[in-house]
Design a protein around this motif. Structure first.
Motif, mmCIF file in Angstrom:
data_model
loop_
_atom_site.group_PDB
_atom_site.id
_atom_site.type_symbol
_atom_site.label_atom_id
_atom_site.label_comp_id
_atom_site.label_asym_id
_atom_site.label_seq_id
_atom_site.Cartn_x
_atom_site.Cartn_y
_atom_site.Cartn_z
ATOM 1 N N ALA A 1 0.189 -0.922 -0.106
ATOM 2 C CA ALA A 1 -0.388 -0.373 -0.235
ATOM 3 C C ALA A 1 0.765 1.181 0.045
ATOM 4 O O ALA A 1 1.682 1.536 1.274
ATOM 5 N N PHE A 2 0.631 1.995 -0.964
ATOM 6 C CA PHE A 2 1.837 3.637 -1.014
ATOM 7 C C PHE A 2 0.924 4.451 -0.992
ATOM 8 O O PHE A 2 0.079 4.666 -2.312
ATOM 9 N N LEU A 3 0.789 5.712 -0.452
ATOM 10 C CA LEU A 3 0.164 6.611 -0.180
ATOM 11 C C LEU A 3 1.329 7.834 -0.947
ATOM 12 O O LEU A 3 1.721 8.069 0.148
ATOM 13 N N PRO A 4 1.770 8.575 -2.095
ATOM 14 C CA PRO A 4 2.424 9.601 -2.213
ATOM 15 C C PRO A 4 1.827 10.643 -1.852
ATOM 16 O O PRO A 4 0.994 10.707 -1.116
ATOM 17 N N LEU B 1 -9.503 -3.744 -5.406
ATOM 18 C CA LEU B 1 -8.046 -4.466 -6.415
ATOM 19 C C LEU B 1 -7.236 -4.990 -4.323
ATOM 20 O O LEU B 1 -6.303 -5.835 -5.601
ATOM 21 N N HIS B 2 -7.892 -4.529 -3.816
ATOM 22 C CA HIS B 2 -6.819 -5.643 -2.792
ATOM 23 C C HIS B 2 -7.930 -6.892 -2.483
ATOM 24 O O HIS B 2 -6.902 -8.066 -1.813
ATOM 25 N N GLY B 3 -8.677 -6.724 -2.826
ATOM 26 C CA GLY B 3 -9.507 -8.604 -2.664
ATOM 27 C C GLY B 3 -9.359 -8.975 -1.164
ATOM 28 O O GLY B 3 -10.310 -10.011 -1.660
ATOM 29 N N THR B 4 -9.186 -8.381 -0.711
ATOM 30 C CA THR B 4 -9.565 -8.188 0.890
ATOM 31 C C THR B 4 -9.696 -7.520 1.824
ATOM 32 O O THR B 4 -9.352 -6.228 1.289
ATOM 33 N N GLN B 5 -10.416 -7.537 3.112
ATOM 34 C CA GLN B 5 -10.587 -6.457 3.736
ATOM 35 C C GLN B 5 -9.556 -6.681 4.644
ATOM 36 O O GLN B 5 -10.138 -7.364 5.776
ATOM 37 N N GLY B 6 -8.737 -5.654 5.447
ATOM 38 C CA GLY B 6 -8.071 -5.599 6.651
ATOM 39 C C GLY B 6 -8.431 -4.711 7.481
ATOM 40 O O GLY B 6 -9.692 -4.446 7.629
ATOM 41 N N PRO B 7 -7.460 -5.041 8.955
ATOM 42 C CA PRO B 7 -7.971 -4.150 9.668
ATOM 43 C C PRO B 7 -8.061 -2.150 9.031
ATOM 44 O O PRO B 7 -8.756 -1.882 10.547
ATOM 45 N N GLY B 8 -7.692 -1.580 8.089
ATOM 46 C CA GLY B 8 -7.664 -0.183 7.873
ATOM 47 C C GLY B 8 -9.662 -0.537 7.116
ATOM 48 O O GLY B 8 -9.467 1.137 6.600
ATOM 49 N N SER B 9 -10.198 -1.348 7.518
ATOM 50 C CA SER B 9 -10.974 -1.055 6.567
ATOM 51 C C SER B 9 -12.171 -0.512 7.099
ATOM 52 O O SER B 9 -13.287 0.160 7.205
ATOM 53 N N ALA B 10 -12.180 -0.344 8.876
ATOM 54 C CA ALA B 10 -12.589 -0.026 9.677
ATOM 55 C C ALA B 10 -12.204 1.365 10.212
ATOM 56 O O ALA B 10 -11.460 1.011 10.722
ATOM 57 N N VAL C 1 -5.752 3.250 0.785
ATOM 58 C CA VAL C 1 -4.812 2.259 0.452
ATOM 59 C C VAL C 1 -4.818 1.360 1.510
ATOM 60 O O VAL C 1 -3.849 0.156 2.103
ATOM 61 N N LEU C 2 -4.607 1.704 2.455
ATOM 62 C CA LEU C 2 -4.843 0.931 3.617
ATOM 63 C C LEU C 2 -6.154 -0.155 4.529
ATOM 64 O O LEU C 2 -6.371 0.141 5.496
ATOM 65 N N GLY C 3 -7.125 -0.044 2.694
ATOM 66 C CA GLY C 3 -8.225 -1.106 3.303
ATOM 67 C C GLY C 3 -7.840 -2.907 3.740
ATOM 68 O O GLY C 3 -8.587 -3.505 3.574
#
Lengths: 280, 293
Positions: free
Chosen positions: B70-73, B94-103, B132-134
């Motif tokens: 994950a890259f945020l310029p 694009l992620h294909g998965t839901q991580g901790p950054g989605s909440a 990007v963190l999702g």
């Protein structure tokens, strides 16, 4: 340092790009401009023929074709160039690329959105004209009209591909827009003028005549569309007439169609290659 | 923490823009769960380093990176015509998965039907971070992510980063000298003119961080008197201000001494400078960015 490869997400990217581009001013202005211009040239074409007591698609369709080679193509080139360059300038491409989207996916998604935008403009223009023509011309003429539409859509798609290539090469949105307009002037007018100029001073060879048609996607589309209107090639210019007489009708249509497809595929392949190798 | 496997490794990294050498011979490794600050003055090579790590810039040398990044310029601009919801949907796909950054806490995300062009700078930054963190990236690269964020948003951001680190992601955050970044990371990579000049625990870096304490000049506050205060290294006049050089560790004592001699809070400005030789590029007469008072 391994992991599952994320999906390239071409479908999601293309849907996103299409929504953003269709909402943009370039699409709305293009559709409005081509729609109004198509209405005017169709009415003029029909009126002039009606005064002679005739009803035919020819004059209106040729005028419509010339418009289709100019307005949707300038829209496709500029929007295509500015979309990709703008997304790169704003680091959006960087985010997507780091996320795992391939350069090919990014280029293809951008092109699909732009081609859809230019295609809609073309459909609006031809749609307006088609409604007017349907009431006055024979059904057979409408088939030729449909063939013109297909060729116009292919030319718009080729222009979108060229615009996308310009966007991949340019450093910023402004540079991309200016370069796209310059390239459009060259293919819309410049190459014809060059050929005329060369013809005045030197004998233009056979290969040069065929090359003059194939090297310019607008000219390729024009000759292909005119062959659909009149297989005898009565309306073709010198270069188009040479292509027809030298190759014959079916091979000429095949070569011209393949050339138009190449004008879509080659710029896109080059754009993806450039985007994959340059700093985003 | 999931494991301590390396998430990224950089060996003899070089990057040049024409004749300008942006990175020269940079080497380091980041392990799973690591939260690393990349600091340095302007043009030190921080953004370039992150771009090379992300694989979005060309370079020479070796960069080993995971697939999921994950890259945020810095100052990323999302397409103005897209709605906030469309941007999030794209990145979820694009992620294909839901991580901790989605909440995210209520109010962190802007209204999803609003277009990017209608959002404020802070709202756009929050949405970009959420985008990007999702997922579940193994390497997270953020360039000045807390710029434009209000305190509440910063809190939510750091909570999401902590959650990513806890599941084993490595995080690198570039910042010239943002104190909240320096206070949150556990390791600092210091860049100067494209070279890695420091690689140390954050606490050690912070203790040695040079500070400039600007005090309004007034009778009884001459440079020589101020330089004699506890915690002061030297003091020099700059227009109507006197600049006292100190360090992060010694600055508390210095501030107490200033207040003890009657200097009011509004007469003090504190500027934390990057702890690098030559990084004190504050021109005479220029009041530095306020970091607290």
């Amino acid at each position: 340092m391994t992991g599952r490869r994320p999906p390239s997400g071409l479908g999601a990217l293309a849907t996103f790009e299409a929504r953003v581009i269709l909402r943009g001013r370039g699409t709305l202005v293009g559709m409005a401009a081509y729609g109004v211009a198509s209405l005017m040239v169709t009415l003029l074409g029909l009126t002039s023929f009606a005064q002679l007591g005739l009803g035919a698609v020819g004059p209106a369709a040729v005028a419509l074709l010339n418009l289709a080679l100019l307005l949707p193509t300038v829209q496709a080139m500029t929007v295509g160039a500015m979309t990709l360059a703008g997304e790169r300038e704003g680091s959006f491409l960087t985010m997507l690329r780091a996320q795992g989207s391939s350069a090919r996916s990014l280029v293809t998604a951008s092109w699909l959105g732009v081609a859809l935008s230019a295609g809609l403009s073309t459909l609006v223009g031809f749609g307006v004209a088609g409604v007017l023509l349907a009431t006055t011309v024979p059904l057979a003429d409408l088939v030729a009209f449909g063939e013109l539409l297909v060729v116009s859509l292919l030319v718009a798609a080729a222009a979108a591909a060229i615009g996308t290539l310009i966007g991949a090469l340019a450093d910023n949105r402004l540079q991309a827009g200016l370069a796209a307009v310059a390239v459009w002037f060259v293919v819309a007018i410049g190459l014809d003028l060059l050929l005329l100029g060369l013809g005045a001073f030197a004998r233009v060879g056979e290969l040069a005549l065929i090359g003059a048609v194939l090297v310019n996607p607008l000219e390729t589309g024009r000759v292909l569309a005119l062959l659909a209107l009149d297989p005898q090639g009565g309306a073709l210019g010198p270069a188009g007439t040479y292509v027809l007489t030298h190759l014959g009708l079916l091979p000429a249509v095949g070569v011209l169609g393949a050339a138009l497809l190449a004008w879509i595929g080659v710029p896109l392949a080059l754009a993806a290659r450039i985007l994959a190798r340059r700093d985003l | 923490m999931a494991d301590l496997a390396p998430r990224a490794r950089v060996v003899d990294l070089h990057k040049a823009y024409g004749q300008h050498r942006a990175l020269e011979g940079v080497n380091f490794e980041v392990r799973a769960g690591g939260l690393v600050g990349v600091v340095g003055p302007n043009a030190a090579g921080k953004s370039t380093l992150l771009a090379c790590l992300a694989g979005t810039a060309t370079y020479t040398g070796v960069v080993e990176r995971p697939v999921r990044i994950a890259f945020l310029p810095q100052r990323a601009q999302l397409p103005a015509a897209a709605t906030a919801g469309e941007v999030l949907d794209l990145f979820v796909a694009l992620h294909g998965t839901q991580g901790p950054g989605s909440a995210w806490p209520e109010g962190f995300l802007p209204p999803l039907e609003r277009r990017m062009g209608q959002l404020s700078g802070g709202q756009r930054q929050r949405l970009a971070l959420a985008a990007v963190l999702g997922g579940e990236p193994d390497l997270i690269l953020l360039d000045e992510p807390t710029a434009n964020l209000d305190p509440g948003s910063r809190e939510a951001f750091w909570a999401a980063i902590a959650a990513h680190c806890a599941r084993g992601a490595a995080v690198l955050i570039a910042s010239p000298v943002a104190l909240d970044v320096l206070a949150s990371v556990d390791r600092v990579l210091a860049l100067d003119a494209g070279r890695l000049v420091g690689d140390q625990p954050a606490a050690a870096y912070l203790a040695g961080l040079e500070m400039s304490v600007w005090v309004l000049a007034a009778p009884g506050r001459t440079p020589s008197e101020l330089a004699a205060l506890p915690g002061a290294v030297r003091a020099t006049p700059r227009g109507e201000w006197v600049v006292i050089e100190s360090t992060e560790a010694a600055s508390v004592g210095l501030l107490e001494a200033l207040r003890g001699m009657g200097v009011r809070s509004e007469e003090i400005r504190i500027s934390a400078q990057a702890a690098l030789a030559g990084a004190r590029a504050v021109s005479p007469g220029h009041v530095p960015r306020e970091a607290g008072s």
